[in-house]
Design an enzyme around this catalytic site. Sequence first.
Site, PDB file in Angstrom:
ATOM      1  N   ARG A  30       0.855  -1.191   0.000  1.00 57.12           N
ATOM      2  CA  ARG A  30       0.000   0.000   0.000  1.00 57.12           C
ATOM      3  C   ARG A  30       0.890   1.239   0.000  1.00 57.12           C
ATOM      4  O   ARG A  30       1.978   1.233   0.581  1.00 57.12           O
ATOM      5  CB  ARG A  30      -0.908   0.034   1.240  1.00 57.12           C
ATOM      6  CG  ARG A  30      -2.124  -0.886   1.179  1.00 57.12           C
ATOM      7  CD  ARG A  30      -3.138  -0.438   0.122  1.00 57.12           C
ATOM      8  NE  ARG A  30      -4.337  -1.259   0.085  1.00 57.12           N
ATOM      9  CZ  ARG A  30      -4.574  -2.246  -0.775  1.00 57.12           C
ATOM     10  NH1 ARG A  30      -3.670  -2.554  -1.686  1.00 57.12           N
ATOM     11  NH2 ARG A  30      -5.714  -2.916  -0.758  1.00 57.12           N
ATOM     12  N   HIS A  53      -1.561  -0.254  -9.820  1.00 56.26           N
ATOM     13  CA  HIS A  53      -2.279  -1.123  -8.857  1.00 56.26           C
ATOM     14  C   HIS A  53      -2.808  -2.380  -9.559  1.00 56.26           C
ATOM     15  O   HIS A  53      -4.008  -2.676  -9.515  1.00 56.26           O
ATOM     16  CB  HIS A  53      -3.416  -0.358  -8.159  1.00 56.26           C
ATOM     17  CG  HIS A  53      -3.816  -0.984  -6.858  1.00 56.26           C
ATOM     18  ND1 HIS A  53      -4.180  -0.255  -5.747  1.00 56.26           N
ATOM     19  CD2 HIS A  53      -3.908  -2.286  -6.471  1.00 56.26           C
ATOM     20  CE1 HIS A  53      -4.479  -1.076  -4.744  1.00 56.26           C
ATOM     21  NE2 HIS A  53      -4.316  -2.330  -5.171  1.00 56.26           N
TER      22      HIS A  53
HETATM   23  P1  NAP Z   1      -2.100 -10.513   5.839  1.00 57.88           P
HETATM   24  O1  NAP Z   1      -2.259 -11.984   5.623  1.00 57.88           O
HETATM   25  O2  NAP Z   1      -3.041  -9.830   6.778  1.00 57.88           O
HETATM   26  O3  NAP Z   1      -0.595 -10.278   6.336  1.00 57.88           O
HETATM   27  C1  NAP Z   1      -0.144  -9.046   6.790  1.00 57.88           C
HETATM   28  C2  NAP Z   1       1.286  -9.207   7.294  1.00 57.88           C
HETATM   29  O4  NAP Z   1       1.762  -7.920   7.708  1.00 57.88           O
HETATM   30  C3  NAP Z   1       1.384 -10.122   8.515  1.00 57.88           C
HETATM   31  O5  NAP Z   1       2.553 -10.906   8.453  1.00 57.88           O
HETATM   32  C4  NAP Z   1       1.475  -9.129   9.669  1.00 57.88           C
HETATM   33  O6  NAP Z   1       2.161  -9.594  10.833  1.00 57.88           O
HETATM   34  C5  NAP Z   1       2.291  -8.024   9.024  1.00 57.88           C
HETATM   35  N1  NAP Z   1       2.120  -6.774   9.773  1.00 57.88           N
HETATM   36  C6  NAP Z   1       0.981  -6.100  10.040  1.00 57.88           C
HETATM   37  N2  NAP Z   1       1.246  -5.014  10.798  1.00 57.88           N
HETATM   38  C7  NAP Z   1       2.575  -5.019  11.027  1.00 57.88           C
HETATM   39  C8  NAP Z   1       3.454  -4.176  11.762  1.00 57.88           C
HETATM   40  N3  NAP Z   1       3.011  -3.097  12.403  1.00 57.88           N
HETATM   41  N4  NAP Z   1       4.769  -4.491  11.781  1.00 57.88           N
HETATM   42  C9  NAP Z   1       5.234  -5.574  11.140  1.00 57.88           C
HETATM   43  N5  NAP Z   1       4.453  -6.431  10.429  1.00 57.88           N
HETATM   44  C10 NAP Z   1       3.138  -6.141  10.372  1.00 57.88           C
HETATM   45  O7  NAP Z   1      -2.194  -9.720   4.474  1.00 57.88           O
HETATM   46  P2  NAP Z   1      -1.932 -10.273   2.991  1.00 57.88           P
HETATM   47  O8  NAP Z   1      -3.111 -11.014   2.483  1.00 57.88           O
HETATM   48  O9  NAP Z   1      -0.613 -10.931   2.955  1.00 57.88           O
HETATM   49  O10 NAP Z   1      -1.896  -8.896   2.184  1.00 57.88           O
HETATM   50  C11 NAP Z   1      -0.934  -7.877   2.505  1.00 57.88           C
HETATM   51  C12 NAP Z   1      -1.332  -6.583   1.829  1.00 57.88           C
HETATM   52  O11 NAP Z   1      -1.111  -6.660   0.426  1.00 57.88           O
HETATM   53  C13 NAP Z   1      -2.824  -6.229   1.925  1.00 57.88           C
HETATM   54  O12 NAP Z   1      -3.132  -5.658   3.178  1.00 57.88           O
HETATM   55  C14 NAP Z   1      -2.984  -5.244   0.797  1.00 57.88           C
HETATM   56  O13 NAP Z   1      -2.728  -3.944   1.288  1.00 57.88           O
HETATM   57  C15 NAP Z   1      -1.879  -5.634  -0.188  1.00 57.88           C
HETATM   58  N6  NAP Z   1      -2.433  -6.125  -1.476  1.00 57.88           N
HETATM   59  C16 NAP Z   1      -2.093  -5.475  -2.624  1.00 57.88           C
HETATM   60  C17 NAP Z   1      -2.589  -5.914  -3.844  1.00 57.88           C
HETATM   61  C18 NAP Z   1      -2.197  -5.236  -5.123  1.00 57.88           C
HETATM   62  O14 NAP Z   1      -2.735  -5.544  -6.200  1.00 57.88           O
HETATM   63  N7  NAP Z   1      -1.252  -4.321  -5.114  1.00 57.88           N
HETATM   64  C19 NAP Z   1      -3.422  -7.028  -3.895  1.00 57.88           C
HETATM   65  C20 NAP Z   1      -3.757  -7.671  -2.709  1.00 57.88           C
HETATM   66  C21 NAP Z   1      -3.248  -7.216  -1.494  1.00 57.88           C
HETATM   67  P3  NAP Z   1       1.591 -10.848  11.669  1.00 57.88           P
HETATM   68  O15 NAP Z   1       1.878 -12.047  10.813  1.00 57.88           O
HETATM   69  O16 NAP Z   1       2.399 -10.826  12.904  1.00 57.88           O
HETATM   70  O17 NAP Z   1       0.126 -10.593  11.878  1.00 57.88           O
END
Ligand code: NAP
Length: 312
Positions: A227, A275
């Site tokens: 993001r 995006h």
């Molecule tokens: P997720 O499963 O919720 O994983 C988020 C990760 O971030 C987890 O490992 C979490 O730690 C870590 N995290 C959260 N807050 C943190 C902090 N303050 N310090 C350190 N680590 C932190 O999310 P996901 O499904 O992998 O997706 C990640 C992001 O990708 C989404 O939120 C979205 O913004 C982005 N995305 C982008 C696209 C695109 O097309 N560009 C598409 C889909 C998603 P823990 O494991 O300890 O909880």
Amino acid sequence: MKVLFAAGESRWPIWEAPLRAAIDEAGLEIDLVLDADPAEVEAMIYAPTNASAGTTNDDFAPYVNCRAVLSLWAGVEKIVGNQSLTQPLCRMVDPGLTQGMIDYVVGHAMRAHIGLDRVLATQDRWEVVVPPLASERPVAMLGLGALGAACGQALAGLGFPVLGWSRTAKDVPGITCHHGPEGLRRVLEQAQIVVLLLPSTPGTENTLNAETLSWLPKGAAIINPGRGPLIDDEALLAALETGQVGQATLDVFRIEPLPQDHPFWAHPNVTVTPHIAAETRPTSAARVVAENLRRLRDGEPLLHVVNRAEGY
Ligand code: NAP
């Protein structure tokens, strides 16, 4: 069960057939509708209809019998703070979306690794620059959730040493895991390529800033499909100017579409993608929605429930 498709009429033609097929496949009796008396709705399939807005102001209060809101999007920062939303909120974890993200991250990491931009820019001369092996190129994966872990493991499978970073302690096979504020420095100090797959929350804003960028080895590459607010734009531009950051591939921005006068567009070492890193894929994602509707029917715990306090 009456389920409202509240992801916008324009998305209905794309989603209706895959959702109905997945609901049939799961053997569910569901009345899937585009419009309903709010009091009759038992679950909602949701995506912000005004995607460019900072946060959604959709009013969930009238949906008094709605037991779950199932997001079609992985990132939920636009809805997670909505005070009228009191039902469990599930985010999207879709195998198709994950595969798309692996493709994007591996592609752009390999591009940085083999110096593809330099190769393309030197097609008029015999200039020998041998890249190190993948095993000599540490990659930092910031975020070890559904997407970060999958992308990190894909890169590890190609031979890159992958250093992962998350909020809480993690154990992901193939990835050397670190966590918490002190873990970030350890990871960044070694990383020649940094991938950001964190959610946008108050705790992750400006994860890459002037100080943390200075911890990187000089010339590191940044890939951000997470993001926009994860990076301090001004600090990144300054680090690109000094060569502290060698190149940045950015898919997400604080304002989208990225304004035409933003310096990222013209910067020779910045690649902007609009995006598109990973789209939710209706066929596979509809099955995830159907599985959560089955769980709702059978009183089982829902998948991918958002932790409202943490914002992801
Ligand atoms: P997720 O499963 O919720 O994983 C988020 C990760 O971030 C987890 O490992 C979490 O730690 C870590 N995290 C959260 N807050 C943190 C902090 N303050 N310090 C350190 N680590 C932190 O999310 P996901 O499904 O992998 O997706 C990640 C992001 O990708 C989404 O939120 C979205 O913004 C982005 N995305 C982008 C696209 C695109 O097309 N560009 C598409 C889909 C998603 P823990 O494991 O300890 O909880």
